[in-house]
Scaffold this motif. Structure first.
Motif, PDB file in Angstrom:
ATOM      1  N   TYR A 287     -16.342  -1.110  -2.680  1.00  0.00           N
ATOM      2  CA  TYR A 287     -15.199  -0.551  -3.421  1.00  0.00           C
ATOM      3  C   TYR A 287     -14.296   0.178  -2.434  1.00  0.00           C
ATOM      4  O   TYR A 287     -14.654   1.225  -1.896  1.00  0.00           O
ATOM      5  CB  TYR A 287     -15.677   0.416  -4.507  1.00  0.00           C
ATOM      6  CG  TYR A 287     -14.555   1.058  -5.281  1.00  0.00           C
ATOM      7  CD1 TYR A 287     -13.977   0.400  -6.356  1.00  0.00           C
ATOM      8  CD2 TYR A 287     -14.067   2.314  -4.930  1.00  0.00           C
ATOM      9  CE1 TYR A 287     -12.933   0.976  -7.068  1.00  0.00           C
ATOM     10  CE2 TYR A 287     -13.026   2.903  -5.632  1.00  0.00           C
ATOM     11  CZ  TYR A 287     -12.471   2.238  -6.711  1.00  0.00           C
ATOM     12  OH  TYR A 287     -11.441   2.810  -7.400  1.00  0.00           O
ATOM     13  N   LYS A 288     -13.138  -0.406  -2.195  1.00  0.00           N
ATOM     14  CA  LYS A 288     -12.195   0.195  -1.254  1.00  0.00           C
ATOM     15  C   LYS A 288     -10.832  -0.450  -1.435  1.00  0.00           C
ATOM     16  O   LYS A 288     -10.725  -1.671  -1.541  1.00  0.00           O
ATOM     17  CB  LYS A 288     -12.679  -0.012   0.194  1.00  0.00           C
ATOM     18  CG  LYS A 288     -11.932   0.788   1.237  1.00  0.00           C
ATOM     19  CD  LYS A 288     -12.571   0.587   2.604  1.00  0.00           C
ATOM     20  CE  LYS A 288     -11.889   1.432   3.667  1.00  0.00           C
ATOM     21  NZ  LYS A 288     -12.492   1.239   5.007  1.00  0.00           N
ATOM     22  N   LYS A 289      -9.789   0.366  -1.475  1.00  0.00           N
ATOM     23  CA  LYS A 289      -8.441  -0.170  -1.649  1.00  0.00           C
ATOM     24  C   LYS A 289      -8.020  -0.959  -0.412  1.00  0.00           C
ATOM     25  O   LYS A 289      -8.402  -0.629   0.713  1.00  0.00           O
ATOM     26  CB  LYS A 289      -7.443   0.966  -1.906  1.00  0.00           C
ATOM     27  CG  LYS A 289      -7.612   1.628  -3.268  1.00  0.00           C
ATOM     28  CD  LYS A 289      -6.595   2.725  -3.488  1.00  0.00           C
ATOM     29  CE  LYS A 289      -6.790   3.370  -4.846  1.00  0.00           C
ATOM     30  NZ  LYS A 289      -5.815   4.464  -5.081  1.00  0.00           N
ATOM     31  N   ILE A 290      -7.221  -2.008  -0.632  1.00  0.00           N
ATOM     32  CA  ILE A 290      -6.697  -2.790   0.490  1.00  0.00           C
ATOM     33  C   ILE A 290      -5.173  -2.826   0.402  1.00  0.00           C
ATOM     34  O   ILE A 290      -4.607  -2.994  -0.681  1.00  0.00           O
ATOM     35  CB  ILE A 290      -7.281  -4.221   0.516  1.00  0.00           C
ATOM     36  CG1 ILE A 290      -7.168  -4.915  -0.847  1.00  0.00           C
ATOM     37  CG2 ILE A 290      -8.725  -4.178   0.944  1.00  0.00           C
ATOM     38  CD1 ILE A 290      -7.698  -6.337  -0.863  1.00  0.00           C
ATOM     39  N   LEU A 291      -4.524  -2.669   1.517  1.00  0.00           N
ATOM     40  CA  LEU A 291      -3.069  -2.596   1.570  1.00  0.00           C
ATOM     41  C   LEU A 291      -2.442  -3.986   1.479  1.00  0.00           C
ATOM     42  O   LEU A 291      -3.071  -4.997   1.788  1.00  0.00           O
ATOM     43  CB  LEU A 291      -2.630  -1.906   2.859  1.00  0.00           C
ATOM     44  CG  LEU A 291      -3.163  -0.478   3.072  1.00  0.00           C
ATOM     45  CD1 LEU A 291      -2.737   0.040   4.436  1.00  0.00           C
ATOM     46  CD2 LEU A 291      -2.690   0.453   1.966  1.00  0.00           C
TER      47      LEU A 291
ATOM     48  N   ASN B 117      -8.084  -4.401  -4.277  1.00  0.00           N
ATOM     49  CA  ASN B 117      -9.308  -3.704  -3.914  1.00  0.00           C
ATOM     50  C   ASN B 117     -10.334  -4.703  -3.390  1.00  0.00           C
ATOM     51  O   ASN B 117     -10.340  -5.864  -3.795  1.00  0.00           O
ATOM     52  CB  ASN B 117      -9.871  -2.955  -5.118  1.00  0.00           C
ATOM     53  CG  ASN B 117     -10.809  -1.827  -4.719  1.00  0.00           C
ATOM     54  OD1 ASN B 117     -11.896  -2.072  -4.211  1.00  0.00           O
ATOM     55  ND2 ASN B 117     -10.387  -0.600  -4.942  1.00  0.00           N
ATOM     56  N   LEU B 118     -11.201  -4.233  -2.509  1.00  0.00           N
ATOM     57  CA  LEU B 118     -12.217  -5.125  -1.947  1.00  0.00           C
ATOM     58  C   LEU B 118     -13.154  -5.683  -3.016  1.00  0.00           C
ATOM     59  O   LEU B 118     -13.603  -6.820  -2.929  1.00  0.00           O
ATOM     60  CB  LEU B 118     -13.043  -4.388  -0.895  1.00  0.00           C
ATOM     61  CG  LEU B 118     -12.456  -4.298   0.518  1.00  0.00           C
ATOM     62  CD1 LEU B 118     -13.396  -3.521   1.431  1.00  0.00           C
ATOM     63  CD2 LEU B 118     -12.203  -5.687   1.099  1.00  0.00           C
ATOM     64  N   TYR B 119     -13.458  -4.877  -4.042  1.00  0.00           N
ATOM     65  CA  TYR B 119     -14.416  -5.381  -5.024  1.00  0.00           C
ATOM     66  C   TYR B 119     -13.873  -6.589  -5.771  1.00  0.00           C
ATOM     67  O   TYR B 119     -14.587  -7.579  -5.982  1.00  0.00           O
ATOM     68  CB  TYR B 119     -14.866  -4.274  -5.984  1.00  0.00           C
ATOM     69  CG  TYR B 119     -13.980  -3.976  -7.166  1.00  0.00           C
ATOM     70  CD1 TYR B 119     -14.023  -4.752  -8.323  1.00  0.00           C
ATOM     71  CD2 TYR B 119     -13.123  -2.881  -7.157  1.00  0.00           C
ATOM     72  CE1 TYR B 119     -13.231  -4.452  -9.418  1.00  0.00           C
ATOM     73  CE2 TYR B 119     -12.336  -2.574  -8.242  1.00  0.00           C
ATOM     74  CZ  TYR B 119     -12.391  -3.356  -9.379  1.00  0.00           C
ATOM     75  OH  TYR B 119     -11.594  -3.051 -10.454  1.00  0.00           O
TER      76      TYR B 119
ATOM     77  N   LYS C 125     -17.910   5.728   2.472  1.00  0.00           N
ATOM     78  CA  LYS C 125     -16.521   5.430   2.111  1.00  0.00           C
ATOM     79  C   LYS C 125     -15.897   4.426   3.063  1.00  0.00           C
ATOM     80  O   LYS C 125     -15.109   3.577   2.652  1.00  0.00           O
ATOM     81  CB  LYS C 125     -15.707   6.727   2.084  1.00  0.00           C
ATOM     82  CG  LYS C 125     -16.053   7.620   0.898  1.00  0.00           C
ATOM     83  CD  LYS C 125     -15.238   8.897   0.898  1.00  0.00           C
ATOM     84  CE  LYS C 125     -15.596   9.761  -0.307  1.00  0.00           C
ATOM     85  NZ  LYS C 125     -14.831  11.036  -0.336  1.00  0.00           N
ATOM     86  N   ASP C 126     -16.252   4.517   4.338  1.00  0.00           N
ATOM     87  CA  ASP C 126     -15.716   3.563   5.318  1.00  0.00           C
ATOM     88  C   ASP C 126     -16.106   2.129   4.959  1.00  0.00           C
ATOM     89  O   ASP C 126     -15.319   1.196   5.121  1.00  0.00           O
ATOM     90  CB  ASP C 126     -16.219   3.894   6.728  1.00  0.00           C
ATOM     91  CG  ASP C 126     -15.528   5.109   7.313  1.00  0.00           C
ATOM     92  OD1 ASP C 126     -14.479   5.505   6.787  1.00  0.00           O
ATOM     93  OD2 ASP C 126     -16.057   5.667   8.303  1.00  0.00           O
TER      94      ASP C 126
END
Length: 523
Positions: A165-169, A187-189, A46-47
């Motif tokens: 796959y990870k949300k970005i602020l 999102n990073l993707y 997840k990281d």
């Protein structure tokens, strides 16, 4: 400590049967991936937003690129152990593309896999006469955005990718880097895909496996517009089940494979489908682009039909029969009560000076079931803070914002009748989408008519064309097709004649109403 998934004996037999069909390098890579899936903690994955690509999927993705003899400059951002790059290199060798030069550029931020990545790229490239590769153990967005802003970045002929796959602020560095490429995303993707598109050569190809979530919703609208502005969509692959693509990782996010071509005219789109990640029952059909992205849709939703729907009599095939929700005089909004912000005013049971507080649990069999004995409260106190969030008593229709993956339908609508609850106002909790007319109740016949239409099988199928997840947003509901106001009124009058409602009744009433209009027009 994160739980690690153990494989059954049957699963292991299946996996090693697959390995026997592979080449030496691909077999090594797949064994490394399976080992990584088991040994790596969920927190680590997840990281990094990292779930390594199964070799069968990588092989299929590489098969989508058209064969070419031009020099190849391949990009694989978020490369992991190199599965995608190696699958493409293996195809190039086996089919003897005869490229005079082959270069592979990879980015991988997770230092624990860099050794494997290097070994795999070296081994796979031995048979090429003019082969080179680079591995950058750096932040892909940071490095390439800097180079892009000064015009010193490389341009690639091919991109093959399984992005993180990870949300970005909003205020994160990743958002700033992505804006350099002219993209605002969440999102990073999608950031990785956007950055890769920006660095593709004209007529270059990109193949990516990504979550389907970008196909709809307001958050990903800029990303959809970015894709359509810069590329043509050539191919989309669907998996039947949400968990098939990354089964070993227990990932439930629905994924698709998409192939894009940079700066080329949009033509028909190939849609393929398989029930699993080994492509044992692969089907492919070609669809007109207008059936994928409606030219009049301002939101640019991607509607992805199954191949079996090509020759099927689709309920929505005559688009002129339908109008927007706004044209019906109706709107839909998210419930205004966020319970943890109003907890001091919420009451378990109705009492003096309260109004009904309606949660998803208060709706059953397409009607309102209030008050109800459950874990959820039933009322909220009338006060200066809460009163502006109430809706005056009347007829409303609600749709839950979240459904479970096991539910047969994503859209389930329920009627709120002013005749059933004697109260001056209603309060709607935030997990509900509420259909209203200028923040007031709907005309009775319209409310009944919307209850019919929203519960039809046809509308649920239409929703699933652009939505691959279980969340139903107000924006999604606004983007669906609706019958005319007179048709909704007629549907409502028909529904009022019945005491017991079910799926067959909703479909029958809707179909009869639509067909009646079509018969009148044809006559």
């Amino acid at each position: 400590m994160a739980k690690r998934r153990s494989f059954s004996v049957i699963e292991k037999i299946k996996k090693y049967a697959i390995l026997e069909c592979m080449g030496v390098v691909s077999e090594i890579i797949e064994k490394e991936r399976l080992s990584h899936a088991v040994k790596t903690t969920e927190s680590h994955k997840k990281d990094f937003g990292q779930y390594l690509t199964p070799y069968n999927i990588a092989k299929y993705m590489s098969s989508l690129f058209p064969k070419t003899k031009e020099d190849l400059n391949i990009l694989d951002p978020g490369a992991g152990i190199g599965t995608l790059s190696c699958a493409l290199l293996e195809r190039i060798k086996s089919e003897k593309w005869n490229n005079s030069k082959v270069n592979v550029t990879t980015y991988e931020f997770d230092k624990t896999v860099l050794k494997s990545l290097k070994e795999n790229l070296e081994t796979e490239g031995k048979d090429f006469s003019n082969y080179s590769y680079q591995i950058f153990g750096e932040d892909f967005l940071e490095k390439t955005s800097f180079e892009y802003s000064f015009g010193t970045n490389e341009q690639f002929t091919h991109v093959i990718m399984n992005p993180p796959y990870k949300k970005i602020l909003t205020k994160s560095a990743a958002r700033e880097y992505t804006r350099v490429f002219g993209l605002e995303t969440v999102n990073l993707y999608s950031a990785f895909v956007g950055a890769s598109i920006a660095q593709l050569k004209e007529k270059g190809y990109l193949v990516a496996i990504v979550p389907r979530s970008f196909c709809n919703g307001s958050y990903y609208k800029p990303f959809r517009e970015f894709i359509l502005k810069n590329c043509s969509i050539k191919h989309i692959h669907l998996f039947e089940s949400r968990n098939k693509a990354f089964k070993d990782e227990s990932v439930l996010q629905e994924n698709i494979i998409i192939m894009l071509q940079k700066e080329t005219e949009q033509s028909n789109v190939d849609i393929s489908y398989s029930s699993d990640a080994v492509f044992s029952d692969l089907q492919t059909e070609t669809f007109e682009f207008g059936s994928i992205v409606n030219p009049s849709d301002k939101e640019k939703y991607l509607n992805i039909p199954l191949p079996s729907q090509k020759n099927k009599s689709v309920y929505f095939e005559n688009g002129h029969d339908f109008i927007s929700l706004k044209e019906t005089g109706t709107n839909v909004s998210t419930g205004t009560i966020v319970d943890f912000r109003t907890k001091d005013y919420i009451r378990k049971e109705p009492e003096e000076n309260t109004v009904p507080l309606l949660y998803p649990v208060h709706f059953r069999h397409f009607r309102t079931d209030w008050p109800k004995e459950s874990k959820k409260p039933n009322a909220i106190l009338i006060a200066d803070k809460t009163a502006p969030m109430f809706a005056p008593a009347g007829f409303y229709v609600v749709v839950k914002r979240f459904s479970t993956k096991e539910e047969q339908k994503r859209i389930v609508a329920s009627l709120i009748s002013a005749e059933d609850i004697n109260t001056p106002a209603f309060a709607f909790e935030n997990h509900l989408n509420v259909f209203h007319e200028n923040k007031k109740g709907l005309p009775k016949d319209i409310a009944y008519g919307l209850t019919v239409w929203l519960n039809t099988t046809f509308l649920d199928e239409q929703f699933r064309l652009f939505s691959g997840h279980t969340q139903v947003n107000a924006t999604d509901l606004r983007n669906l097709p609706y019958p005319t106001k007179p048709q909704l009124v007629e549907m409502g009058k028909q529904l009022e004649k019945y005491k017991v409602w079910n799926q067959q009744l909703f479909d029958f009433i809707a179909m009869e109403s639509i067909n009646e209009k079509r018969r009148a027009v044809n006559f």
